[in-house]
Design an enzyme around this catalytic site. Structure first.
Site, PDB file in Angstrom:
ATOM      1  N   HIS A  61       0.790  -1.247   0.000  1.00  0.00           N
ATOM      2  CA  HIS A  61       0.000   0.000   0.000  1.00  0.00           C
ATOM      3  C   HIS A  61       0.814   1.284   0.000  1.00  0.00           C
ATOM      4  O   HIS A  61       0.380   2.287  -0.562  1.00  0.00           O
ATOM      5  CB  HIS A  61      -0.908   0.029   1.242  1.00  0.00           C
ATOM      6  CG  HIS A  61      -2.083  -0.882   1.155  1.00  0.00           C
ATOM      7  ND1 HIS A  61      -3.194  -0.619   0.395  1.00  0.00           N
ATOM      8  CD2 HIS A  61      -2.333  -2.071   1.753  1.00  0.00           C
ATOM      9  CE1 HIS A  61      -4.078  -1.599   0.521  1.00  0.00           C
ATOM     10  NE2 HIS A  61      -3.573  -2.499   1.336  1.00  0.00           N
TER      11      HIS A  61
ATOM     12  N   SER B 249       1.801  -7.448  -3.396  1.00  0.00           N
ATOM     13  CA  SER B 249       2.500  -8.082  -2.260  1.00  0.00           C
ATOM     14  C   SER B 249       2.378  -9.607  -2.303  1.00  0.00           C
ATOM     15  O   SER B 249       2.826 -10.286  -1.382  1.00  0.00           O
ATOM     16  CB  SER B 249       1.916  -7.564  -0.936  1.00  0.00           C
ATOM     17  OG  SER B 249       0.525  -7.843  -0.883  1.00  0.00           O
TER      18      SER B 249
HETATM   19  N1  HBI Z   1      -8.233  -2.320   8.691  1.00  0.00           N
HETATM   20  N2  HBI Z   1      -5.998  -2.118   9.341  1.00  0.00           N
HETATM   21  C1  HBI Z   1      -6.918  -2.254   8.357  1.00  0.00           C
HETATM   22  N3  HBI Z   1      -6.521  -2.327   7.068  1.00  0.00           N
HETATM   23  C2  HBI Z   1      -7.418  -2.457   6.062  1.00  0.00           C
HETATM   24  O1  HBI Z   1      -7.039  -2.512   4.866  1.00  0.00           O
HETATM   25  C3  HBI Z   1      -8.803  -2.515   6.367  1.00  0.00           C
HETATM   26  C4  HBI Z   1      -9.181  -2.434   7.716  1.00  0.00           C
HETATM   27  N4  HBI Z   1     -10.489  -2.500   8.041  1.00  0.00           N
HETATM   28  C5  HBI Z   1     -11.540  -2.609   7.055  1.00  0.00           C
HETATM   29  C6  HBI Z   1     -11.015  -2.702   5.662  1.00  0.00           C
HETATM   30  N5  HBI Z   1      -9.728  -2.630   5.376  1.00  0.00           N
HETATM   31  C7  HBI Z   1     -11.957  -2.917   4.515  1.00  0.00           C
HETATM   32  O2  HBI Z   1     -13.183  -3.463   4.955  1.00  0.00           O
HETATM   33  C8  HBI Z   1     -12.225  -1.601   3.767  1.00  0.00           C
HETATM   34  O3  HBI Z   1     -12.941  -1.872   2.600  1.00  0.00           O
HETATM   35  C9  HBI Z   1     -12.983  -0.662   4.610  1.00  0.00           C
HETATM   36 FE    FE Z   2      -4.571  -4.155   2.056  1.00  0.00          FE
END
Ligand code: HBI
Ligand code: FE
Length: 285
Positions: free
Chosen positions: A142, A202
Site C-alpha cells: 500500500h 505483495s
Molecule cells: N483495517 N488495518 C486495516 N486495514 C485495512 O485494509 C482494512 C481495515 N479494516 C476494514 C477494511 N480494510 C476494509 O473493509 C475496507 O474496505 C474498509
Molecule cells: Fe490491504
C-alpha cells in the site's frame, strides 16, 4: 490508552491477531519496534527480495518508481522515517495499528491522510500466505503508491466516501470498490497491462497471474459494476477491473454515491467470476 475491542474480520469468527489493548480510541498505536525478532527482520528481507525481483514488467511504473521510498530492504522500516518522506511528497503519513480495524475507523484515518499500517510481521511458516494483512502487505503493497499525488488524493476521497457510505449503511459497496481497486486493481497505460493493487503487488504468485494468465476475467473499470460484484478473500481473483489512469479512479469518487447505491441495490449482486451485460472485456496483449 483505554484500549479497544479487537475487530473480527471476514466471517467474523476468527479473533484477529495483534495487541488491541495498546491501541488508542481511534485504533492507532505506536509501532512497537522492540517486538521484531531477527526472524521478523529476516522475513521482511526475504519477502522484499522476492517481490522486488519480479515487479519490472508486472507492477505499474508509478509503483516501481516509489518502492525505494520504503528505505533499506533488509530490516522492517521505522514508520516515522517513511512518514517524514511521505508528508513531503503528498501530505500523507503512516500510523501503526494492531491489525484490522472497524470500517468507520479505517475510513476516518484515510480521510485524514493517515494510512493504517499493521505493525506485526507474519511468521516464517506464513511466508507464502498470511490470512490478515501484516506489516509487509501494508508497507510493500500500500505505501509506495501513496507517494503518487493522484493516487494519494483518491485514497483520501475514498475515505471520505466511506464515511458517507457507512452513515447510509452502504459500507459493503465501498468495501467492494476498495477490493477491486486499492487491493486488486489493474491499470492499462502506455506500457500495457500492469498491477497497482496492494493485494496483487505483495503476493508472490498473484502478481504475475493477474496481468498474464488467460484464466481470470478482466473488465474495464465501471463503478456500479464493481459495487455489484462480490469478491473472494482466500483465492486469486476470478475477475480484475482495469483502469486507464489514476485520474480516472479519482474522478470516479467525485459524484454523490447515493443514487448509485439505489440503482445497485435494485440491480442485484454479481458473482465474483461472472460476466454481466455491458462489460467491457479487456483482452491480454
Ligand atoms: N483495517 N488495518 C486495516 N486495514 C485495512 O485494509 C482494512 C481495515 N479494516 C476494514 C477494511 N480494510 C476494509 O473493509 C475496507 O474496505 C474498509
Ligand atoms: Fe490491504
Amino acid at each position: 490508552n483505554q484500549g479497544v475491542a479487537p475487530v473480527t474480520y471476514g466471517q467474523g469468527e476468527r479473533p484477529p491477531r495483534g495487541d488491541y489493548a495498546r491501541a488508542r480510541s481511534d485504533y492507532t498505536c505506536a509501532q512497537d519496534y522492540a517486538q521484531y525478532s531477527e526472524a521478523d527482520h529476516d522475513t521482511y528481507r526475504r519477502l522484499y527480495a522476492r517481490q522486488s525481483a519480479q515487479i519490472e514488467g508486472l507492477a505499474c511504473r508509478e509503483f516501481i518508481d516509489a518502492v525505494a521510498q520504503l528505505g533499506a530492504p533488509d530490516r522492517i522500516p521505522r514508520f516515522e522515517a517513511i512518514s517524514e518522506r511521505l508528508r513531503k511528497a503528498t501530505r500523507w503519513e503512516i500510523v501503526g495499528v494492531p491489525g484490522l480495524i472497524p470500517e468507520e475507523a479505517f475510513f476516518a484515518l484515510l480521510a485524514q491522510r493517515r494510512f493504517p499500517v499493521t505493525d506485526w510481521m507474519r511468521t516464517p511458516e506464513e511466508f507464502d500466505y498470511v490470512v490478515e494483512p501484516d506489516v509487509f502487505h501494508d508497507l510493500f503493497g500500500h505505501v509506495p503508491l501513496l507517494f503518487n499525488p493522484m493516487f494519494a488524493d483518491y485514497m483520501q476521497a475514498y475515505g471520505e466516501g466511506g464515511l458517507k457510505a457507512a452513515r447510509l449503511g452502504s459500507a459493503e459497496l465501498l468495501a467492494r470498490l476498495y477490493w477491486y481497486t486499492v487491493e486488486f486493481g489493474l491499470i492499462r497505460g502506455s506500457e500495457g497491462l500492469r498491477a497497482y493493487g496492494a493485494g496483487v503487488l505483495s503476493s508472490a504468485g498473484e502478481l504475475r497471474y493477474s496481468v498474464s494468465s488467460p484464466e481470470p476475467r478482466r473488465i474495464g473499470f465501471e463503478l456500479e459494476r464493481i459495487m455489484r460484484t462480490r469478491y473472494k478473500i482466500d483465492s486469486y481473483q476470478a475477475s480484475y477491473f482495469v483502469i486507464d489512469s489514476f485520474d480516472q479512479l479519482f474522478e470516479a469518487t467525485a459524484p454523490d454515491f447515493t443514487p448509485i447505491y439505489e440503482r445497485v441495490s435494485r440491480l442485484g449482486e454479481i458473482e465474483a467470476g461472472a460476466a454481466a451485460d455491458g462489460d467491457r472485456a479487456i483482452a491480454l496483449p
